[in-house]
Design an enzyme around this catalytic site. Structure first.
Site, PDB file in Angstrom:
ATOM      1  CE  LYS A 124     -12.941  -4.050   0.676  1.00  0.00           C
ATOM      2  NZ  LYS A 124     -13.947  -4.173   1.740  1.00  0.00           N
ATOM      3  CE  LYS A 165      -4.380  -1.673   1.790  1.00  0.00           C
ATOM      4  NZ  LYS A 165      -5.486  -1.435   2.744  1.00  0.00           N
ATOM      5  CE  LYS A 167      -6.739  -8.997  -1.384  1.00  0.00           C
ATOM      6  NZ  LYS A 167      -6.915  -8.608   0.056  1.00  0.00           N
TER       7      LYS A 167
END
Length: 396
Positions: free
Chosen positions: A264, A113, A261
């Protein structure tokens, strides 16, 4: 015999995906009867990345609705929003003092991130795993149902809990020993002081007896190494939880990039959203990346695209990917994709119907979340008091 405790949470950021359903929402339902189950909308975690306030509020309701649409019954579990229980943040701060910077720097999700949001690498993002540890430890959790990408965070949670327990148990043993000595010294000084003031032996005896009676309950507890301020020094403050992953589909991959992965936070053509129409979901699966070999085998390293489809089908059918691959031996990819598409669409239809019904009545959702917060606060507040008592905070 009391039930084991489970806790898990989902962030209200973006639209939940098929991976969220297979790896989180659906597996949660198995715990609500066998466990004392807590399920949380973790909105504090969501704001480590900038959120639109209106969308965050709506997504918080949406996650709660997906929980229930997936089969959770609020009467059989505790469903609540993280920010409605203040103890999460308070314990998170305390646990910061038991987490090491080096540990947090090694967290894979932080690195990912930080690279993705280079203009907003904030302290909250860095300390995210510590707040997650607080979420889990507040409820005396035994099991944490998670996707395999969260295993590293659970291991850190276990390390922090163990470190805290070892520290407080060591300090409490020293405190018990010192408290006995302090009590005996106090009585000896009192006797000497009264004698110096010329008090009679009878008066001195009465005063000492009053002191003994006043301190007797505490002294007895110290002598027996029993409870002090409601906390048992024989016990650890925190239970040590373990991670539990579902048999299949624990980490559903992106259909177009099957080495990462399905997320969302990175929606696209390879990401099936729970809100996707059956036609859209069908088309995404039909266009999923495979390989040029055109034979079905479960091999996540060398055949990640095909293996991802096998995992999804296995999750839809509650079977292991190895079993699916064996049954489809000799078939081609087109047949596999059709099976996966039919299974996913059949799973989404009733899920979406219930979700839409719940989102049409926000009052009902609000009442469910309020009741859940009351239940969660009761347990969380008791744990936080135990933590504070063990550290020497002044509590009431």
């Amino acid at each position: 015999m009391s039930k084991p405790v489970c806790f898990s949470g989902v962030q209200p950021s973006g639209n939940p995906t098929l991976g969220n359903y297979i790896g989180a929402f659906r597996p949660f339902t198995a715990y609500q009867n066998s466990h004392n189950a807590y399920f949380c909308v973790v909105d504090h975690h969501a704001i480590t990345v900038r959120q639109d306030p209106k969308e965050l509020r709506e997504n918080s309701f949406a996650v709660a609705a997906w929980y229930i649409a997936s089969g959770l019954n609020p009467a059989d579990c505790t469903l609540f929003i993280q920010s409605h229980v203040p103890a999460h943040v308070e314990l998170g701060w305390i646990l910061n003092t038991f987490a090491q910077i080096g540990e947090l720097e090694r967290m894979t999700q932080y690195k990912d991130k930080a690279a993705r949001y280079m203009d907003n690498v904030n302290v909250g993002l860095f300390g995210y795993p510590v707040l997650m540890a607080a979420d889990i430890l507040l409820y005396n959790t035994d099991e944490v149902p998670v996707g395999d990408d969260q295993i590293q965070h659970i291991e850190l949670c276990r390390d922090i809990a163990t470190r805290f327990n070892e520290n407080t148990l060591r300090k409490s043993s020293h405190f018990i020993s010192q408290s006995k000595e302090i009590m005996n010294d106090h009585l000896a000084r009192l006797r000497k002081d009264l004698k110096r003031k010329g008090k009679s032996d009878e008066f001195i005896w009465e005063m000492l007896e009053q002191e003994r009676n006043f301190a007797s309950s505490l002294k007895d507890k110290l002598d027996d190494l029993d409870h002090l301020d409601g906390w048992n020094y024989h016990d650890s403050v925190f239970n040590i939880p373990k991670a539990v992953t579902p048999i299949a589909g624990a980490r559903v991959k992106d259909l177009r990039e099957p080495t990462r992965k399905m997320s969302k936070s990175l929606p696209g053509a390879g990401c099936i959203l729970l809100s996707d129409s059956p036609d859209v979901a069908f088309k995404k699966i039909k266009s999923a990346v495979t390989d040029t070999e055109n034979y079905i085998a479960y091999d996540p390293i060398n055949k990640p695209g095909v293996s991802n489809l096998i995992e999804i089908l296995g999750a839809c059918m509650n079977r292991s990917p190895q079993m699916i691959a064996e049954e489809l031996d000799g078939y081609q990819y087109g047949f596999l994709k059709n099976l996966v598409a039919d299974a996913v669409v059949s799973m989404l239809r009733p899920l979406q119907s219930e979700y839409n019904h719940l989102m049409d009545d926000k009052f009902e959702l609000t009442m469910i979340l309020r009741r859940g917060a009351v239940k969660a606060n009761e347990t969380a507040s008791a744990t936080l008091k135990r933590v504070k008592d063990s550290l020497g905070y002044v509590t009431f």
